[in-house]
Design an enzyme around this catalytic site. Sequence first.
Site, PDB file in Angstrom:
ATOM      1  CG  ASP A  62      -5.005 -10.002   3.169  1.00 57.53           C
ATOM      2  OD1 ASP A  62      -5.095 -10.515   1.954  1.00 57.53           O
ATOM      3  OD2 ASP A  62      -4.834  -9.152   3.356  1.00 57.53           O
ATOM      4  CG  ASP A 110      -2.937  -8.379   0.774  1.00 56.99           C
ATOM      5  OD1 ASP A 110      -2.205  -8.496   1.565  1.00 56.99           O
ATOM      6  OD2 ASP A 110      -3.879  -7.666   0.625  1.00 56.99           O
ATOM      7  CG  HIS A 125      -1.920  -1.193   1.238  1.00 58.10           C
ATOM      8  ND1 HIS A 125      -2.712  -1.097   0.023  1.00 58.10           N
ATOM      9  CD2 HIS A 125      -2.298  -2.034   2.082  1.00 58.10           C
ATOM     10  CE1 HIS A 125      -3.632  -2.241   0.396  1.00 58.10           C
ATOM     11  NE2 HIS A 125      -3.251  -2.666   1.467  1.00 58.10           N
ATOM     12  CG  HIS A 178      -6.622  -5.365   1.779  1.00 57.21           C
ATOM     13  ND1 HIS A 178      -6.073  -6.307   2.576  1.00 57.21           N
ATOM     14  CD2 HIS A 178      -7.951  -4.911   2.288  1.00 57.21           C
ATOM     15  CE1 HIS A 178      -6.854  -6.331   3.472  1.00 57.21           C
ATOM     16  NE2 HIS A 178      -7.924  -5.773   3.474  1.00 57.21           N
TER      17      HIS A 178
HETATM   18 ZN   LIG Z   1      -4.315  -7.236   2.620  1.00 59.81          ZN
END
Ligand SMILES: [Zn+2]
Length: 287
Positions: free
Chosen positions: A230, A150, A114, A152
């Site tokens: 995740d 991931d 991120h 996200h």
């Molecule tokens: Zn994540």
Amino acid sequence: MKIITDENCVGYSSPGHPERPARIRMALEKLRSQKELPIEWVRPAPPNDQAIRRAHTAEHLARLRIPHDFDADTAYHQHIADFARQSVAAALEALKCARAGETVFSLMRPPGHHATQDRAMGFCYLNSVAIAALEATATGAKRVGVFDFDVHHGNGTEAILLDQPGTAFFSIHQYPCYPGTGTANVGKNCFNYPVAPHTPREAYRKVLARALDDLKKMKPDLVALSAGFDAYVRDPIAQETLETEDFHWLGQELRKLGVPMFSLLEGGYSDDLPELILAFLKGVSGS
Ligand SMILES: [Zn+2]
């Protein structure tokens, strides 16, 4: 199979935060006590600030040393810049091992995908995978594929690699979800595969398979993996449905690409993280 880790990476934490030292401690315990997968343990190389500066601004590097939180999820911790630099160092060591033909995983925190050029966010401070991808192209790689599974969106990796020659980015992630980006492809080289919350695992695997096909079409000479766990059904901070065996399958599919490849731990917050990592590593190492 090589695993790069530095136990000092458990040395910072915020009470109650999902990105906690136990993630690494539990994974180390599991991986050291298991007998199915032979592991050679490796320490990160010294940090390489030249490589970090390809991905991040000087202002950002200075900001990491100012003791104020970055956002509600991303706290300032004493020496966080050094923890993040060690995570980058492990990624660069992983790149080196991949080039030497090794199967390799970096088991470190903080995660990185991120972090943008000038911003720490989403538990991430320096973008290890983007730094390693740019180091690879700066040192001879022609086509580096970054594959981010991931749950996200890897917004920071996308921002840093956008239209960077010799790189392509593939992110499969839940949407809507943090950070709220990744709904469409961006630029010439960033490909996004948003998946609705609670998508059945068979359908989620189909999206992963489609992204893998696109990665294959790029004919990468090197693959970097943002390995987040995740999208697991029991992960506490997302709403997807993958089971342990899906991570094994994904590892096997990636192995079939037959190109040098290295994986970096991103997210994954359930107590089953050690099993998920082991299943994935068995897949990538062909066991
Ligand atoms: Zn994540």
